[in-house]
Design a protein around this motif. Structure first.
Motif, PDB file in Angstrom:
ATOM      1  N   SER A 265      52.526   9.821  82.713  1.00 10.64           N
ATOM      2  CA  SER A 265      51.131  10.420  83.833  1.00 10.64           C
ATOM      3  C   SER A 265      51.776  11.260  84.351  1.00 10.64           C
ATOM      4  N   GLY A 266      52.814  12.242  84.016  1.00  5.63           N
ATOM      5  CA  GLY A 266      53.451  12.899  85.178  1.00  5.63           C
ATOM      6  C   GLY A 266      53.292  13.147  86.349  1.00  5.63           C
ATOM      7  N   ASN A 267      53.710  12.101  86.646  1.00  5.04           N
ATOM      8  CA  ASN A 267      53.159  11.784  87.902  1.00  5.04           C
ATOM      9  C   ASN A 267      54.834  11.457  88.807  1.00  5.04           C
ATOM     10  N   VAL A 268      54.939  11.391  90.080  1.00  5.42           N
ATOM     11  CA  VAL A 268      55.925  11.188  91.200  1.00  5.42           C
ATOM     12  C   VAL A 268      55.987  10.232  92.290  1.00  5.42           C
ATOM     13  N   PHE A 269      56.928   9.847  92.466  1.00  2.30           N
ATOM     14  CA  PHE A 269      57.035   9.281  93.845  1.00  2.30           C
ATOM     15  C   PHE A 269      56.624  10.321  94.544  1.00  2.30           C
ATOM     16  N   GLN A 270      55.690   9.827  95.770  1.00  5.00           N
ATOM     17  CA  GLN A 270      54.874  10.221  97.159  1.00  5.00           C
ATOM     18  C   GLN A 270      55.543  10.505  97.865  1.00  5.00           C
TER      19      GLN A 270
ATOM     20  N   ILE B 281      65.797  14.165  93.887  1.00  5.02           N
ATOM     21  CA  ILE B 281      65.944  15.775  93.719  1.00  5.02           C
ATOM     22  C   ILE B 281      65.515  17.170  92.834  1.00  5.02           C
ATOM     23  N   GLY B 282      65.794  16.202  91.632  1.00  7.14           N
ATOM     24  CA  GLY B 282      65.095  16.925  90.219  1.00  7.14           C
ATOM     25  C   GLY B 282      63.666  17.786  91.173  1.00  7.14           C
ATOM     26  N   CYS B 283      62.817  17.145  91.752  1.00  4.76           N
ATOM     27  CA  CYS B 283      61.341  17.790  91.946  1.00  4.76           C
ATOM     28  C   CYS B 283      62.004  18.751  93.278  1.00  4.76           C
ATOM     29  N   LEU B 284      62.986  19.226  94.087  1.00  3.18           N
ATOM     30  CA  LEU B 284      63.490  19.429  95.115  1.00  3.18           C
ATOM     31  C   LEU B 284      63.988  20.995  94.111  1.00  3.18           C
TER      32      LEU B 284
ATOM     33  N   SER C  98      55.102  24.014  97.688  1.00  2.32           N
ATOM     34  CA  SER C  98      53.823  22.762  97.426  1.00  2.32           C
ATOM     35  C   SER C  98      53.795  22.134  98.358  1.00  2.32           C
ATOM     36  N   SER C  99      52.223  21.021  98.433  1.00  2.00           N
ATOM     37  CA  SER C  99      51.644  20.278  99.359  1.00  2.00           C
ATOM     38  C   SER C  99      53.288  19.399  99.405  1.00  2.00           C
ATOM     39  N   TRP C 100      53.795  18.436  98.685  1.00  2.83           N
ATOM     40  CA  TRP C 100      54.460  17.615  98.084  1.00  2.83           C
ATOM     41  C   TRP C 100      56.090  17.731  98.757  1.00  2.83           C
ATOM     42  N   VAL C 101      56.249  19.284  99.234  1.00  4.87           N
ATOM     43  CA  VAL C 101      57.488  19.819  99.691  1.00  4.87           C
ATOM     44  C   VAL C 101      57.213  19.411 101.273  1.00  4.87           C
ATOM     45  N   SER C 102      56.210  19.683 101.546  1.00  3.99           N
ATOM     46  CA  SER C 102      55.587  20.021 103.265  1.00  3.99           C
ATOM     47  C   SER C 102      55.454  18.569 104.052  1.00  3.99           C
ATOM     48  N   LYS C 103      55.170  17.855 102.545  1.00  3.55           N
ATOM     49  CA  LYS C 103      54.965  16.036 102.578  1.00  3.55           C
ATOM     50  C   LYS C 103      56.475  16.097 103.484  1.00  3.55           C
ATOM     51  N   PHE C 104      57.524  16.547 101.912  1.00  2.67           N
ATOM     52  CA  PHE C 104      58.765  15.268 102.108  1.00  2.67           C
ATOM     53  C   PHE C 104      59.133  15.754 103.474  1.00  2.67           C
TER      54      PHE C 104
END
Length: 209
Positions: free
Chosen positions: A52-57, A84-87, A94-100
């Protein structure tokens, strides 16, 4: 519980599971030491993410971190490396980083835990990320030399013979062009700045003293 019964009778997992159901099944498998089911669940979530190309939220990362000892830490290890890979390699600004970042503020121990995984597994993660490309380039070079009619070993032997051997006393000192020196210093400086930036963000977001 129904999913566990289905797996016991059919030895197969459903094609789609909600995160909550996945975690419940994972914790049950951990509690009853069902190692085969634990392995299948890790394979399942990795395959789902790849397809799916998704990652853990970020909220899911927080939940996994709070239960990181379950299943021998397998799910946490996978989750931490993916985070770590996402960061580092993607999803920047992105919004993902903000939520993280918000999750890290609510969980002060999360940042240091990720940093510890980076220290212990950073080299292997880099090799996994770039190793395939390096092996492909090496194979391509060997194939090219074979098509030209000479084996890589013969070619390497010729190169060694053509090199001039200098005695230690008379070996010429290699001069370095100023432009090359400045480019090298620029690359090193950028690497240090990037490392400092990552450490600073982890310190701010994770509460590293």
């Amino acid at each position: 519980m129904n999913t566990l019964i289905e797996w016991l009778y059919c030895s197969s997992l459903p094609t789609a599971m909600k995160f909550k159901d996945f975690c419940c099944l994972y914790y049950l498998a951990s509690k009853f030491q069902m190692h085969k089911l634990l392995s299948e669940l890790i394979d399942y979530i990795q395959t789902r993410h790849l397809d799916s190309g998704n990652v853990f939220q970020p909220t899911q990362i927080s939940h996994i971190f709070k239960n990181r000892d379950a299943g021998g830490g397998q799910l946490w290890e996978y989750c931490a490396k993916q985070t770590i890979g996402c960061l580092i390699w993607g999803k920047k600004r992105s919004s993902w980083v903000s939520k993280f970042e918000e999750v890290c503020k609510a969980n002060p121990d999360l940042g240091p835990a990720l940093f510890q995984v980076l220290l212990t597994s950073g080299r292997s993660m880099y090799q996994e990320q770039h190793g395939e490309a390096c092996r492909a380039r090496s194979s391509e070079r060997k194939t090219k030399k074979s098509k030209e009619g000479e084996s890589p070993e013969v070619e390497e032997s010729k190169v060694k013979k053509s090199r001039k051997v200098w005695s230690k006393k008379r070996a010429p000192r290699r001069s370095i062009d100023k432009k090359d020196r400045s480019n090298g210093q620029w690359r090193v400086a950028n690497s240090v700045l990037e490392a400092n930036e990552i450490a600073r963000r982890l310190a701010e977001d994770g509460g590293i003293a």
